[in-house]
Design an enzyme around this catalytic site. Sequence first.
Site, PDB file in Angstrom:
ATOM      1  N   HIS A  20       0.802  -1.222   0.000  1.00 17.27           N
ATOM      2  CA  HIS A  20       0.000   0.000   0.000  1.00 17.27           C
ATOM      3  C   HIS A  20       0.837   1.275   0.000  1.00 17.27           C
ATOM      4  CE1 HIS A  20      -4.078  -1.445   0.028  1.00 17.27           C
ATOM      5  NE2 HIS A  20      -3.829  -2.292   1.010  1.00 17.27           N
ATOM      6  N   HIS A  87      -6.840  -3.824  -5.142  1.00 12.85           N
ATOM      7  CA  HIS A  87      -6.584  -2.391  -5.301  1.00 12.85           C
ATOM      8  C   HIS A  87      -5.909  -2.053  -6.625  1.00 12.85           C
ATOM      9  CE1 HIS A  87      -7.738  -0.424  -1.456  1.00 12.85           C
ATOM     10  NE2 HIS A  87      -7.709  -1.684  -1.044  1.00 12.85           N
TER      11      HIS A  87
END
Length: 293
Positions: A20, A87
Site C-alpha cells: 500500500h 486495489h
Amino acid sequence: TAQPTLVRAKAPCKIFGDVHGQLYDLLLLFREFGFPSHRSGGDVQAVSYVFNGDWVDRGPHQLECVLVLFALKVCYPSRIWLVRGNHEFRDMNRMMQSQGFHAACASLFPPSRLPHCASTIFEVMHETFDWLPIAALVGDPKSECILVLHGGIGDGTWGIEALANDVPRPLRNYYDETRPHLMHALWSDPSNTDAHAAYGVHDNPERGVDIPKFGPDVTEDFCTKNQICLVVRSHQLAKYGYTIAHSGRLITVFSARNYCGKNTSSNDGAILLAAMDEGDNLRVYPKRLLHRD
C-alpha cells in the site's frame, strides 16, 4: 507475451503481502531479509519472490512502489512474480479519492503544470495491471504446493483450474456474474476462528454483497480437492504481520507495518519464506519487521 493468469514460482520463495505505497517498509524488508539482486548480498538467483497485490492506495509512495516492482520484474522475469490485488483496479483507486492511486499520480504530476500527465501514467499502469496473474503456485507441482492469491477461496466451489483457464484478458473489472471466482480470489476473507460455528460460507458485510467469508472446513476441502498443502493470502491487516488460521491450512501475510501511519495502527509487517526443510518437506517461515512506537 503475457504470462499465465496462474503462475508457478519455485521454492525457496519469499511471499510479500500488502504494501500500500509504503515504500520505506518494502525497502526495509529487503534489507532485513534479503533483497532481489544478482549483485553482492542479493539472493534472486536462489530465491523466487511473489508480491501478492495491493501495492497502491493509501500510502505516501504508491507510484514509486509500482515502479520498483515493475523494474524488478523486467530485470528478473523468471524470479519475480506480481500477483494482482483488489486495489490494482481503476474503480477501486478512484473510490479511494484523495488516498487513491489516481490522486497519488496527480500529486506527483499536477494537472495545472503537466496537463494529462497524471492521467496518462495512471492509465498506462492499469493497462499493465490488466494483464497480471491473479494467483501463484509455489513449490513443486509433483509434490507439495502452496496457493498464493490476494483475497481467498470464497465459497470454495471452484478450483485452481478456474484461475488458470477462466480469467479474461485484459481484466478491467473483477465483478462478473458468470465468473464468481474472480471476486472470491480478490476480495473474500476467512473466518477469524476455527470454531464449529464458523464452518461453511457466511455473509461478509464488511466487504459487501457477493463477497463471502469462508470457514475452516471450506479451506480444508479446497486444499484436499486441489491437492495443495496451504493457502496464503493477504488483503487484511495482521497485528504481527501474519496470522495462521484454519488448522494451519491458511496464512494471512501483511507487509505494511504501522498501516496508514503509526498513530493509526501499531501492526508489524511480515513476509513468508517458503522453503524445503531437512526432510524435503515444504515449510513456511514468517519473518517480521517490528512496528514503530
